[in-house]
Design a protein around this motif. Structure first.
Motif, PDB file in Angstrom:
ATOM      1  N   PRO A 274       5.994  -7.877  12.086  1.00 40.33           N
ATOM      2  CA  PRO A 274       5.041  -7.243  11.158  1.00 40.33           C
ATOM      3  C   PRO A 274       3.638  -7.120  11.744  1.00 40.33           C
ATOM      4  O   PRO A 274       2.993  -6.079  11.573  1.00 40.33           O
ATOM      5  N   THR A 278       1.451  -3.512  12.688  1.00 39.10           N
ATOM      6  CA  THR A 278       0.134  -3.092  12.217  1.00 39.10           C
ATOM      7  C   THR A 278      -0.843  -2.913  13.383  1.00 39.10           C
ATOM      8  O   THR A 278      -1.600  -1.946  13.398  1.00 39.10           O
ATOM      9  N   PRO A 311      -2.267  -6.460   6.589  1.00 39.05           N
ATOM     10  CA  PRO A 311      -0.974  -6.283   5.899  1.00 39.05           C
ATOM     11  C   PRO A 311       0.178  -6.888   6.676  1.00 39.05           C
ATOM     12  O   PRO A 311       1.078  -7.495   6.092  1.00 39.05           O
ATOM     13  N   GLY A 312       0.129  -6.777   8.010  1.00 35.79           N
ATOM     14  CA  GLY A 312       1.196  -7.352   8.823  1.00 35.79           C
ATOM     15  C   GLY A 312       1.221  -8.859   8.730  1.00 35.79           C
ATOM     16  O   GLY A 312       2.283  -9.473   8.633  1.00 35.79           O
ATOM     17  N   VAL A 315       2.783  -9.823   5.424  1.00 34.61           N
ATOM     18  CA  VAL A 315       4.250  -9.727   5.432  1.00 34.61           C
ATOM     19  C   VAL A 315       4.852 -10.894   6.207  1.00 34.61           C
ATOM     20  O   VAL A 315       5.779 -11.571   5.747  1.00 34.61           O
ATOM     21  N   MET A 319       7.345 -13.811   4.666  1.00 37.61           N
ATOM     22  CA  MET A 319       8.717 -13.987   5.156  1.00 37.61           C
ATOM     23  C   MET A 319       8.903 -15.388   5.749  1.00 37.61           C
ATOM     24  O   MET A 319       9.876 -16.077   5.451  1.00 37.61           O
ATOM     25  N   ASP A 388       2.480  -2.902   0.302  1.00 37.29           N
ATOM     26  CA  ASP A 388       2.205  -3.270   1.688  1.00 37.29           C
ATOM     27  C   ASP A 388       3.083  -4.435   2.116  1.00 37.29           C
ATOM     28  O   ASP A 388       3.442  -4.568   3.279  1.00 37.29           O
ATOM     29  N   ILE A 389       3.390  -5.310   1.160  1.00 36.22           N
ATOM     30  CA  ILE A 389       4.164  -6.506   1.484  1.00 36.22           C
ATOM     31  C   ILE A 389       5.599  -6.131   1.828  1.00 36.22           C
ATOM     32  O   ILE A 389       6.139  -6.554   2.847  1.00 36.22           O
ATOM     33  N   ALA A 390       6.204  -5.349   0.990  1.00 39.27           N
ATOM     34  CA  ALA A 390       7.615  -5.015   1.200  1.00 39.27           C
ATOM     35  C   ALA A 390       7.725  -3.567   1.602  1.00 39.27           C
ATOM     36  O   ALA A 390       7.629  -2.681   0.760  1.00 39.27           O
ATOM     37  N   LYS A 391       7.860  -3.344   2.875  1.00 32.14           N
ATOM     38  CA  LYS A 391       8.071  -1.968   3.319  1.00 32.14           C
ATOM     39  C   LYS A 391       8.820  -1.922   4.637  1.00 32.14           C
ATOM     40  O   LYS A 391       9.103  -2.945   5.211  1.00 32.14           O
TER      41      LYS A 391
ATOM     42  N   LEU B 128      12.062 -10.858  -1.450  1.00 31.70           N
ATOM     43  CA  LEU B 128      11.034 -11.893  -1.476  1.00 31.70           C
ATOM     44  C   LEU B 128      11.520 -13.166  -2.162  1.00 31.70           C
ATOM     45  O   LEU B 128      10.756 -14.102  -2.340  1.00 31.70           O
TER      46      LEU B 128
END
Lengths: 391, 285
Positions: A274, A278, A311-312, A315, A319, A388-391, B128
């Motif tokens: 991630p 970015t 954002p990266g 993420v 995770m 932005d989190i889940a993409k 998540l």
């Protein structure tokens, strides 16, 4: 809704909506609700129900042995099989198969007890037991019917040990996340800003291979290092710090430190990709411009690269944290199943060893809430949205 | 102003910072070497132990080269059956996750409504959620509601729950690059929506459907945490590997590891080649 129907038509729209609704209802929302419901259902009398159940079983077994004895007595004095001298201890009433009782009594034959007094006491005892059984069965029904209710008991009864394990699991997961970030940021930066495309290809391959290798194998590979005669102890031995031959090898496995170290290794690469994605989109002229204007390396990262990579990082943090906090593989394999110091293992025990699904649900819910709080915290800290989190 | 200040600024990087940058490049390179050593050394030790005759997996206690552990693999019924279970579950996951993910993506990319963010949040939430929670909720739901005990079916459903989310994200990325003009033109010319979907949207999505199926397959085969909770008394290849790692260690586990590593390296090389071709295509176009 009308835009959907215009493009896909009524039938296709119905299919798409139906499938999505099925996914949401049957796979996501209702299962979660069932777990939440169970988390708040308390078997208030579960201990008593178990006690009553055991006593009922014992009484039935005793009645059965009395019947056997009475049958033998009725068969007449000629029968060589005398009743066994029964012990009043209820534990001896456990074996309830007829053969288990008939065989030993035959060997102890000799004492002929067909006297009517004995038969009468047995009959009296039997009647008494049957009355008791009826009473207990009523009680069992009561306990089972009125024994559950919505309450917070599954949460409040969490022992101090479990609460401590929960908090330390979160702390370890947080440390894994921070360490993973510190270790991965330079790597992601190096790959993303590399000028030669062949170098990028090679580095990416070097990252993808260990990332794609199964989680269990990444964890297991460390057993070869941490076990008693493993690489680490051999290394300490050759350095003269310990003497393996004298049995001084340290038992690294089955310690929290080992689980932690292995977790860092197992989940570190979830941080690299991630951040790489970015930084790769950052216009390199910005870095050049900052450098030309005299910014130090630290300042370039702090003011240019890091803000862009937010954002990266978010993420990666989500995770890594979630995988570490919820990992059952690392503590089970490194701890050899002996070491229930991870909250995921406590949840597993609640479900499959204590068979207490309600409390297991409560614990799983606590873990879920902790992860949700972490996600929200990261979103707030880095000022990024769910998209932005889940993409 | 520009003329005076630009000259020294342009002159400086040629002289001073280049040496500083060399230094930081050197440090970064050393760090990269250490990092990759950290990534690969444990795996190499595991691979080495697979060829060691020692009956407990070890890379240090060398007792001679052997292929015995590989020979034992196909004779181990639990591994062979576990592989069968894994393939069965993976097939079920593909069948479930692709339509679910595709439906979600089609709705989310075309629906103009304020509720899409909520819908999106719900549909990506399985990614998540900790894997063990997904396993637990699926197990509870199917037993409490339908009396279905945990087994291969619940494992399939639990995996599909979050793998569908990954599929959805892939489909959304593809759909966002779609040129809507073709669909609009076909509709204006009187094609039925079903025909438009079948002849325009679906062919456009085909490459992604294949990729998503492949990724779903891998995710399903590799999954441990969710499956461990949802599979009950049954087992997959990976949960069986997990229990062998906990009890009764045997180098057979390393032998399986070697097979996984080999397959992963092959897949990664294919991926790298595909990526290079894609980059070349982008550079050319």
């Amino acid at each position: 809704m009308s835009d959907l129907i215009r493009i896909y038509g009524k039938s296709l729209t119905t299919i798409f909506l139906g499938l999505t609704a099925l996914w949401i209802v049957a796979l996501i929302v209702v299962p979660q609700l069932r777990m939440i419901e169970r988390a708040f259902v308390v078997d208030r009398y579960s201990d008593e129900a178990a006690r009553v159940g055991v006593e009922i079983n014992r009484s039935y077994t005793r009645v059965f042995t009395i019947d056997q004895e009475l049958d033998r007595a009725a068969a007449g004095p000629t029968a060589p099989t005398a009743p066994s001298p029964f012990s009043p201890s209820p534990s001896s009433a456990k074996p309830s198969t007829p053969s288990a009782f008939a065989t030993p009594s035959a060997s102890s034959g000799g004492a002929v007890s067909t006297d009517p007094d004995r038969t009468a006491t047995l009959k009296a005892e039997k009647a008494e037991l049957q009355a008791r059984i009826a009473e207990l069965e009523v009680r069992e029904k009561e306990v089972k019917a009125g024994g559950t209710g919505y309450a917070l008991g599954n949460f409040t009864s969490m022992s101090a040990i479990h609460a401590k394990i929960f908090l330390s699991t979160l702390m370890y997961a947080l440390c894994v996340t921070i360490l993973a970030f510190l270790a991965c940021y330079p790597v992601a930066y190096a790959v993303a800003t590399s000028r030669s495309s062949e170098r990028v290809a090679l580095l990416m391959l070097g990252l993808v291979i260990p990332y794609a290798i199964n989680e269990l194998l990444r964890i297991f590979s460390w057993i070869m290092i941490l076990e008693k005669h493993g690489v680490l102890n051999r290394l300490l031995d050759s350095l003269g710090l310990i003497d393996l031959a004298a049995g001084e090898g340290m038992r690294f496995v089955a310690s929290n430190g080992a689980v932690f170290a292995v977790m860092v290794y197992a989940y570190i690469l979830f941080m690299v990709f991630p951040i790489y994605n970015t930084i790769e989109t950052l216009d390199r002229n910005q870095i050049e411009a900052a450098r030309d204007l005299g910014a130090s390396t630290w300042r370039i990262h702090w003011r240019v690269v890091l803000p862009h990579a937010k954002p990266g990082i978010a993420v990666g943090a989500v995770m890594t944290f979630m995988l570490s906090a919820g990992s059952i593989a690392a503590p089970e394999i490194v701890g050899r199943g002996l070491h229930p110091d991870w909250f995921s293992q406590v949840i597993y025990q609640r479900f499959f060893e204590s068979n207490n699904w309600n409390q297991g649900s409560a614990y799983a819910l606590v873990l879920l809430v902790a992860c949700v709080v972490f996600v929200l915290g990261v979103m707030g800290l880095f000022k990024v949205g769910i998209r932005d989190i889940a993409k | 102003m520009t003329a005076e200040t630009a000259t020294p600024a342009a002159a400086v990087p040629a002289a001073r910072p280049s040496s500083g940058r060399d230094w930081s490049d050197a440090i970064l390179n050393v760090y990269l070497a250490v990092f990759f050593a950290y990534l690969f050394l444990p795996l190499l030790l595991m691979v080495a132990a697979a060829f060691n005759a020692s009956p407990t997996p070890s890379a240090t206690d060398w007792q001679g080269f052997t292929l015995e552990w590989f020979r034992q693999l196909p004779r181990d019924q639990r591994f062979v059956q576990g592989l069968g279970h894994s393939l069965l579950i993976a097939t079920g996951v593909i069948v479930l996750a692709i339509p679910l993910g595709l439906s979600g993506a089609l709705i989310l990319t075309r629906l103009r409504s304020r509720s899409t963010t909520t819908l999106y949040t719900i549909l990506v939430s399985p990614i998540l959620t900790p894997g063990i929670v997904l396993g637990v909720t699926t197990m509870i739901f199917w037993r409490d509601t339908f009396g279905v005990e945990a087994g291969l079916f619940t494992a399939t459903v639990a995996q599909a729950t979050f793998i569908a989310s990954y599929c959805m994200l892939m489909f959304m990325a593809r759909l966002q690059r779609q040129d809507r003009v073709l669909e609009e033109a076909a509709l204006d010319l009187g094609a039925s929506p079903v025909l438009v979907f079948r002849r325009i949207t679906l062919p456009f999505l085909m490459p992604t459907i294949l990729t998503a199926a492949f990724i779903s397959f891998l995710q399903s085969i590799e999954n441990y945490n969710t499956t461990f909770f949802a599979i009950g008394s049954s087992w997959t290849l990976v949960t069986e590997i997990g229990s062998r790692m906990r009890f009764g260690l045997s180098p057979m586990v390393n032998a399986i590891g070697v097979l996984f590593v080999v397959l992963t390296v092959i897949a990664a090389l294919i991926w790298a080649a595909a990526r290079r071709r894609e980059l070349a295509r982008l550079a050319a176009g």
